[in-house]
Scaffold this active site. Structure first.
Site, PDB file in Angstrom:
ATOM      1  N   GLY A  90       0.817  -1.221   0.000  1.00  0.00           N
ATOM      2  CA  GLY A  90       0.000   0.000   0.000  1.00  0.00           C
ATOM      3  C   GLY A  90       0.846   1.265   0.000  1.00  0.00           C
TER       4      GLY A  90
ATOM      5  N   SER B 200       3.335  -0.919  10.113  1.00  0.00           N
ATOM      6  CA  SER B 200       2.007  -0.314  10.213  1.00  0.00           C
ATOM      7  C   SER B 200       1.944   0.474  11.514  1.00  0.00           C
ATOM      8  CB  SER B 200       0.912  -1.385  10.285  1.00  0.00           C
ATOM      9  OG  SER B 200       1.087  -2.349   9.293  1.00  0.00           O
TER      10      SER B 200
ATOM     11  N   CYS C 132      -4.080   8.837   8.417  1.00  0.00           N
ATOM     12  CA  CYS C 132      -3.400   8.637   9.704  1.00  0.00           C
ATOM     13  C   CYS C 132      -3.939   9.441  10.879  1.00  0.00           C
ATOM     14  CB  CYS C 132      -1.929   8.965   9.550  1.00  0.00           C
ATOM     15  SG  CYS C 132      -1.073   7.779   8.540  1.00  0.00           S
TER      16      CYS C 132
HETATM   17  C1  UDX Z   1       0.776  12.497   8.039  1.00  0.00           C
HETATM   18  C2  UDX Z   1       2.098  12.820   8.736  1.00  0.00           C
HETATM   19  O1  UDX Z   1       2.581  14.091   8.278  1.00  0.00           O
HETATM   20  C3  UDX Z   1       3.128  11.734   8.484  1.00  0.00           C
HETATM   21  O2  UDX Z   1       4.306  11.991   9.230  1.00  0.00           O
HETATM   22  C4  UDX Z   1       2.534  10.394   8.914  1.00  0.00           C
HETATM   23  O3  UDX Z   1       3.452   9.353   8.653  1.00  0.00           O
HETATM   24  C5  UDX Z   1       1.230  10.141   8.195  1.00  0.00           C
HETATM   25  O4  UDX Z   1       0.313  11.213   8.434  1.00  0.00           O
HETATM   26  P1  UDX Z   1      -0.172  12.742   5.574  1.00  0.00           P
HETATM   27  O5  UDX Z   1      -1.469  12.305   6.150  1.00  0.00           O
HETATM   28  O6  UDX Z   1       0.290  12.127   4.324  1.00  0.00           O
HETATM   29  O7  UDX Z   1       1.001  12.532   6.640  1.00  0.00           O
HETATM   30  O8  UDX Z   1      -0.263  14.311   5.271  1.00  0.00           O
HETATM   31  P2  UDX Z   1       0.141  15.690   5.945  1.00  0.00           P
HETATM   32  O9  UDX Z   1       0.957  16.439   4.995  1.00  0.00           O
HETATM   33  O10 UDX Z   1       0.694  15.522   7.289  1.00  0.00           O
HETATM   34  O11 UDX Z   1      -1.268  16.415   6.019  1.00  0.00           O
HETATM   35  C6  UDX Z   1      -2.360  15.884   6.768  1.00  0.00           C
HETATM   36  C7  UDX Z   1      -3.562  16.796   6.674  1.00  0.00           C
HETATM   37  O12 UDX Z   1      -3.335  17.998   7.392  1.00  0.00           O
HETATM   38  C8  UDX Z   1      -3.934  17.220   5.254  1.00  0.00           C
HETATM   39  O13 UDX Z   1      -5.319  17.166   5.117  1.00  0.00           O
HETATM   40  C9  UDX Z   1      -3.395  18.636   5.153  1.00  0.00           C
HETATM   41  O14 UDX Z   1      -4.102  19.406   4.222  1.00  0.00           O
HETATM   42  C10 UDX Z   1      -3.618  19.114   6.570  1.00  0.00           C
HETATM   43  N1  UDX Z   1      -2.718  20.215   6.945  1.00  0.00           N
HETATM   44  C11 UDX Z   1      -1.383  20.013   7.034  1.00  0.00           C
HETATM   45  C12 UDX Z   1      -3.255  21.462   7.243  1.00  0.00           C
HETATM   46  O15 UDX Z   1      -4.482  21.663   7.173  1.00  0.00           O
HETATM   47  N2  UDX Z   1      -2.407  22.451   7.610  1.00  0.00           N
HETATM   48  C13 UDX Z   1      -1.068  22.289   7.719  1.00  0.00           C
HETATM   49  O16 UDX Z   1      -0.376  23.254   8.072  1.00  0.00           O
HETATM   50  C14 UDX Z   1      -0.534  21.026   7.407  1.00  0.00           C
END
Ligand code: UDX
Length: 467
Positions: free
Chosen positions: A15, A135, A283
């Protein structure tokens, strides 16, 4: 310290984490053979597709790595038995969704896939095998994996005396859209375990491209908890800035100015302070709910309540946005056309899991709006699935648009929910001509500049910008 030399790796689960992580390991360690297995044959076929545009996930840079490594020392297969039996090290990188029924439903992680993987490892492994949890798992899952490995061997003891296992935790911190960069240049690599030789074997793999001072070794439980805590802290920052965004709108402050002002304090830092429609992705919500469940389980209701509030605020932010759209459009969207720009949970990914766009779109559909949705990467099948998981009182009327212009045709409003590059610097003067006046832009990701809409006749609402 003597260490085990790893020559063959197997990863169960092809995945978002397993696929890119193993690709980078194969790329950085050409002398290690890496096999990624999955029971989903379609997904394996997609990983093996000659056309790299058909890879099951979209990550910038992934296709180049796959073209270098696939068939050389990286293989995708659905032959569990062979792939497990030949490996010195097995990563378990399977889904751990939130339980939908039974004890802990809605909060606890469903560990069925992890358990099934552990049983397969116990059955097919040979000699000494290092099992690595990749995981995101509840704290103390390694113990459960150990128990399964031990008891399955005991049950088959007669022929299985040569099997031994070490269990490590090696959580993944990659973010979607930047997965390859995060894997190639990680802030840190975290390895939890008790067996120094096994830890050393995994450290040696990472040393091929990560410096030793970035590799943190802890006990198993610290490693498991650190992953949950890191995601909870990140999500908490988003809920914090989003709560302040509402405050800005109420008072005339500007969230970007506030974020800049607080982010220059080194102790706070300037990352992860963009207000928006709330966090999505596979996550954050899952991991916090897991933390909430475990806090309750360990008799810490105050801790559980504290973290639960981060999720509640996130949902509130999404509901707040659709209510603002409703209010600005004279209290009703019934029969009105609304363009949605961006459906993925963030830019540079085709993933829509927990995307704020789903909830906000559903609320608008429920109110009788007609939605025209444009996203550069999300497929119509994906959108259909996302909507099918919700029940509607009203008939659902939405369509996927193939361009921004098509989405805006006759629209009373456009709602920007993902910060895709192509949404910045649009010619709003031109786009306004397609919309029905009075028309609104609702910008939840701060992509529209107020100057850009001057003289267009469009109304602009920006999240976190007080008037
Ligand atoms: C996250 C963690 O960053 C990563 O370390 C972990 O392994 C998995 O979960 P991810 O879910 O891929 O990664 O995305 P991320 O970039 O962290 O953004 C998560 C959410 O928060 C998105 O919906 C993004 O739009 C939102 N976000 C992020 C905000 O609204 N504002 C921000 O400043 C940062």
């Amino acid at each position: 310290m003597s260490s085990i030399k790893i020559r063959k790796i197997c990863c169960i689960g092809a995945g978002y984490v397993g696929g890119p992580t193993m690709s980078v390991i194969a790329d950085k360690c050409p002398d290690i053979e890496v096999r990624v297995v999955d029971i989903n044959k379609e997904r394996i076929a997609a990983w093996n597709d000659n056309d790299l545009n058909n890879l099951p996930i979209f990550e910038p840079g992934l296709d180049q790595i796959i073209s270098r490594t696939r068939g050389r020392n990286l293989f995708f297969s659905s032959d569990m038995e062979k792939s497990i039996s030949y490996a010195d090290m097995i990563f378990i990188s399977v889904n751990t969704p939130t339980k939908t029924k039974g004890l802990g439903a809605g909060k606890a992680s469903d560990l069925s896939w992890v358990e099934a993987s552990a049983r397969q490892v116990a059955q097919y492994a040979n000699g000494h095998t290092i099992v690595v949890e990749k995981s995101t798992l509840p704290v103390r899952t390694a113990q459960a994996i150990k128990e399964i490995l031990k008891t399955t061997i005991r049950e088959n003891q007669k022929n299985e005396t040569t099997k031994t296992f070490s269990v490590l935790s090696n959580p993944e911190f990659l973010a979607e859209g930047t997965a390859i960069n995060d894997l190639e240049k990680p802030d840190r690599v975290l390895i939890g375990g008790e067996d120094p030789q096994a830890i050393n074997a995994l450290v040696n793999i990472y040393l091929n491209w990560v410096s030793s001072d970035q590799i943190i070794c802890t006990n198993l439980w610290s490693s498991e908890l650190s992953k949950l805590a890191a995601n909870a802290f990140l999500a908490q920052r988003i809920s914090s800035i989003n709560s302040i965004s509402a405050f800005c709108e109420a008072t005339g402050a500007d969230i970007k100015e506030v974020a800049k002002a607080i982010g220059t304090d080194k102790r706070i830092g300037n990352q992860f302070l963009s207000a928006g429609p709330g966090f999505g992705g596979s996550c954050f919500k899952k991991d916090i709910l897991n933390l909430v469940y475990l806090s309750g389980y360990f008799g810490l209701p105050e801790v559980a309540n504290y973290w639960n509030q981060v999720v509640l605020l996130n949902t509130w932010q999404q509901d707040r946005i659709y209510k603002i759209v409703l209010e600005k459009l004279f209290g009703t969207v019934n029969g009105k056309n609304i363009a949605i720009l961006g459906f993925s949970f963030k830019a540079n990914t085709n993933d829509t899991r927990e995307s704020p766009a789903i909830r906000i779109s559903c609320e608008l559909l429920e109110e009788g709006a007609f939605l025209s949705i444009y996203d550069p990467k999300v497929s119509i099948e994906r959108m259909k699935e996302d909507f099918e998981n919700h029940s509607f009182d009203n008939p659902m009327i939405w369509k996927m648009a193939n361009s921004i212009q098509e989405a805006l045709q006759n629209a009373d409003a456009v709602l920007i929910l993902t910060a895709w590059d192509e949404f910045f610097g649009l010619d709003w003067n031109y786009l306004a001509s397609f919309m029905r006046k009075p028309a609104w832009i609702f910008d939840t990701r701060s992509v529209v500049n107020r100057e850009e809409i001057k003289n267009t006749g469009l109304n602009l609402w920006k999240l976190g910008e007080g008037t």
